[in-house]
Design an enzyme around this catalytic site. Structure first.
Site, PDB file in Angstrom:
ATOM      1  CG  PHE A 150      -1.848   1.251   1.148  1.00 44.66           C
ATOM      2  CD1 PHE A 150      -2.991   1.231   0.363  1.00 44.66           C
ATOM      3  CD2 PHE A 150      -1.534   2.419   1.825  1.00 44.66           C
ATOM      4  CE1 PHE A 150      -3.815   2.350   0.262  1.00 44.66           C
ATOM      5  CE2 PHE A 150      -2.349   3.535   1.739  1.00 44.66           C
ATOM      6  CZ  PHE A 150      -3.494   3.501   0.958  1.00 44.66           C
ATOM      7  CG  ASP A 235       5.790   3.960   1.544  1.00 46.42           C
ATOM      8  OD1 ASP A 235       5.733   4.693   2.566  1.00 46.42           O
ATOM      9  OD2 ASP A 235       4.812   3.785   0.796  1.00 46.42           O
ATOM     10  CE  LYS A 264      -0.518   7.052   6.392  1.00 47.97           C
ATOM     11  NZ  LYS A 264      -1.690   7.805   5.915  1.00 47.97           N
TER      12      LYS A 264
END
Length: 412
Positions: A150, A235, A264
């Protein structure tokens, strides 16, 4: 067409849910909780009920809701300047980039806004590096990615997703990606060809259910990339900035990637902040006009991002995640065989697999919410626990006690 709500008392939960159902696209299926206020590890809904937040905005709230240091940085900058665009310099970007590059052990930072933007930037960076530096024929670059990944929801990113719900209906899909099983070094090595410019991987797969790769996997990926002159792009949008008990999850395996993709928690739960962090010899392939973002590196984002970096310098939050993660592991071990069929933890982050014969992950989250704990399901009977790093040990005890109670409840 609905009229806007009149000024007056706040909408009730049912009124808010009806309004949202009517006027927003149904691209999410949230729990029926309407948050009105938040502080630390807790949120309060419009009816005054409190909940322990065990999702923390998918790690965007690593430092909790309304951390005073981050709020102070944001308020101060709000009074000075919030946006200049990159057509001009601002006095916050340089210090932010310097601090973040130093924290990551890299040379340079390319600031963006959302995590997906940062991943897209990393894809463009890898391709351009492949053409300009490695000498891959133009238009032939390939990036190796892992199944069950993801990395965001843009058209390019969902082109290499193996989640059919996220992918279906968005073709034609962007070529140039080779998918291999996560954790399978042999498959990854076999997929690397002279056309390969990068391997893009999550050190821990968050959306898939906090999937931790086999020991040595990341080190083997690093070795394969080095041998083939391929960029290793990590990531760390969910796993980075303290969540796993270290600043970056790669550090737990002694691995240094060529490129970090961050987001984030970099925005402190206040606004979207993301970045691609790498060496100068890699990022130099971007030249003026070849990539950009109006809001990327804006003064407000840079001020908050710099404050986040400062919070991480002492190692306090990383150590809290490590110690509390060990405690969480010990608590979950007691539930295996009593409603749990397994779990995985990395720092203060857990993927918990509930016996599907008892309930789905969604049902478990609904029952937890009724008991004052907010969590999120994924892939059937798995739920994710990722409380803010400021959570107290006693609060973790209470949250897992609520999970234990949910697992022993009679199904309707």
């Amino acid at each position: 067409m609905l009229a806007p709500p009149e000024t007056g008392p706040a909408l009730s939960t049912s009124e808010h849910l009806a309004l949202v159902e009517a006027v927003t696209a149904h691209n999410y299926h949230p729990l029926p909780i309407v948050v009105a206020e938040a502080a630390g590890s807790w949120v309060t809904d419009v009816e005054g009920r409190r909940y322990l937040d065990c999702l923390a905005g998918y790690s965007a709230l690593n430092f909790g809701h309304g951390h005073p240091v981050l709020l102070k940085a944001a308020r101060r900058q709000l009074e000075r300047a919030t946006l200049t665009s990159r057509a001009f310099h601002n006095d916050q970007l340089g210090p932010f980039a310097l601090g973040l590059a130093d924290l990551a052990g890299m040379d340079q930072v390319l600031p963006m806004n959302t995590g997906a933007e940062a991943v897209e930037t990393a894809i463009k960076l890898a391709r351009r590096w492949g053409y300009d530096v490695k000498g891959v024929p133009d238009g032939a670059a390939e990036i190796v990615v892992a199944a069950d990944n993801f990395h965001g929801r843009t058209t390019t990113i969902v082109s290499f997703s193996t989640d059919e719900v996220a992918r279906r209906g968005y073709g034609p899909y962007t070529p140039g990606f080779v998918v291999v099983p996560y954790g399978d070094t042999a498959a990854l090595r076999s997929a690397i060809t002279p056309r390969t410019v990068a391997v893009l991987v999550e050190p821990v797969q968050g959306e898939a259910g906090v999937i931790v790769p086999p020991p040595g996997y990341l080190a083997n990926v690093r070795a394969a990339c080095t041998e083939a002159d391929v960029l290793l792009v990590a990531d760390e949008i969910q796993s980075g900035l303290g969540r796993t008990g270290s600043t970056f999850a790669c550090e737990l395996e002694g691995v240094v990637p060529d490129v970090y993709v961050l987001g984030k928690a970099l925005g402190g739960g206040i606004l979207p902040v993301s970045a691609v962090v790498s060496r100068r010899d890699v990022l130099r392939v971007f030249t003026p006009g070849s990539h950009g973002s109006t809001f990327g590196g804006n003064p407000l984002a840079s001020a908050v991002g710099a404050a986040v970096v400062e919070l991480l310098r002492s190692g306090e939050y990383q150590e809290r995640a490590r110690a509390l993660g060990e405690h969480l592991t010990s608590l979950l071990e007691l539930l295996v065989g009593s409603g749990l069929v397994g779990f995985r933890t990395r720092g203060l982050w857990a993927g918990v697999d509930i016996d599907p014969a008892r309930m789905t992950g969604r049902e478990a989250c609904e029952r937890l919410a009724a008991r004052g704990v907010l969590a999120k399901d994924t892939h059937g009977s798995t739920i994710r626990l990722a409380p803010p790093l400021v959570v107290e040990r006693e609060e973790l005890d209470w949250a897992v006690a609520q999970l234990a109670a949910v697992l022993t409840e009679e199904t309707a």
